[in-house]
Enzyme design. Structure first.
Site, PDB file in Angstrom:
ATOM      1  N   ASP A  37      65.135  92.218  84.554  1.00 30.85           N
ATOM      2  CA  ASP A  37      65.630  92.473  85.915  1.00 30.85           C
ATOM      3  C   ASP A  37      66.550  93.688  86.002  1.00 30.85           C
ATOM      4  OD1 ASP A  37      67.793  91.520  84.538  1.00 30.85           O
ATOM      5  OD2 ASP A  37      68.232  89.867  85.905  1.00 30.85           O
ATOM      6  N   CYS A  40      68.519  93.824  81.171  1.00 23.16           N
ATOM      7  CA  CYS A  40      67.995  93.300  79.908  1.00 23.16           C
ATOM      8  C   CYS A  40      68.876  93.655  78.714  1.00 23.16           C
ATOM      9  CB  CYS A  40      66.556  93.728  79.680  1.00 23.16           C
ATOM     10  SG  CYS A  40      66.305  95.513  79.586  1.00 23.16           S
ATOM     11  N   HIS A 191      62.647  98.197  77.429  1.00 19.44           N
ATOM     12  CA  HIS A 191      63.103  96.802  77.532  1.00 19.44           C
ATOM     13  C   HIS A 191      63.861  96.399  76.272  1.00 19.44           C
ATOM     14  CE1 HIS A 191      63.165  92.745  79.110  1.00 19.44           C
ATOM     15  NE2 HIS A 191      62.644  92.295  77.999  1.00 19.44           N
TER      16      HIS A 191
END
Length: 194
Positions: A37, A40, A191
Site C-alpha cells: 500500500d 511496504c 516492493h
C-alpha cells in the site's frame, strides 16, 4: 498457507540475482508477504522487528518527526552529499543541476513522501534511501536491504540500476545505545519484504 505467508516472487527475484540464499552453509531465508500500500518498507520492518504490519503508520510518523526535527541539518547534509555523489556517477543525460531552489524542492518532496497525515491516505508514497537511513537511526539498529542490482525489461535487458540495497547504519546515535542485530529486508521490483 505457504503461498499466503511467503512471498515466493520476491524470493525468486532475489535468489536469481544472488542477493538471497546464495551461500549453502547458511540457513535459507524466506521473504514474508507484505502489504503493498506504499508503506511496504515500514510494514516489512515492523514485521521483522515486532511481527505485525505498521498499519497505524507509527514508523512513518517517527521518520517524519526525525526529519522535521533535524535542527542541525545533519540528515539533510548527508542526503545532499549522497545525492551529489549519485549525480556525479550518472551519465550526462541523466544528471540533475542542483541550485538552492532545487535542493529545497527536493527536500520538501522527501518530507512530503513520508508525511503520515498527507492526503490522500489511500495510497502512501514510496520511500527512498534517505528514509531507510533515518529508519535505522529511529530504530537504533542497522538495516540491511537485500536488493536486485538493476531493473530489467521483459527480455532481461537492464533498464536502470537499483540503489536501494545496502547496509544502513544508525550513525546519528551513540553506538552503546544501539541494537547490534540488524533488520534484514528484501527489495525487489519496488516492493519490500522481511
Amino acid at each position: 498457507v505457504y503461498d499466503r505467508l511467503f512471498d515466493t516472487y520476491t524470493q525468486n527475484a532475489l535468489e536469481e540475482c544472488r542477493a538471497l540464499n546464495w551461500c549453502p552453509s547458511v540457513a535459507p531465508m524466506m521473504p514474508l508477504n507484505t502489504l503493498g500500500d506504499g508503506n511496504c518498507l515500514l510494514h516489512a520492518t515492523s514485521l521483522f522487528v515486532w511481527g505485525y504490519h505498521d498499519r497505524n503508520l507509527d514508523l512513518r510518523r517517527s521518520i517524519y518527526d526525525a526529519l522535521v526535527r533535524d535542527r542541525n541539518a545533519e540528515i539533510r547534509t548527508r542526503w545532499q552529499t549522497w545525492r551529489d555523489r549519485a549525480n556525479k556517477n550518472c551519465s550526462d543525460s541523466m544528471k540533475v543541476s542542483y541550485d538552492p531552489r532545487t535542493w529545497r524542492e527536493e527536500w520538501i518532496m522527501i518530507l512530503n513522501a513520508v508525511d503520515p497525515d498527507r492526503e490522500p491516505r489511500q495510497r502512501l508514497q514510496s520511500l527512498e534511501e534517505i528514509h531507510i537511513f533515518v529508519l535505522a537511526n529511529v530504530l537504533r539498529r542497522p538495516v540491511i536491504v537485500l536488493s536486485q542490482r538493476e531493473i530489467v525489461d521483459v527480455s532481461g535487458e537492464p533498464l536502470q540500476p537499483v540503489t536501494m540495497g545496502g547496509i544502513y547504519l544508525p550513525l546519528l546515535c551513540d553506538s552503546f545505545r544501539c541494537c547490534k542485530t540488524p533488520v534484514v529486508i528484501g527489495f525487489a521490483d519496488g516492493h519490500f519484504t522481511p
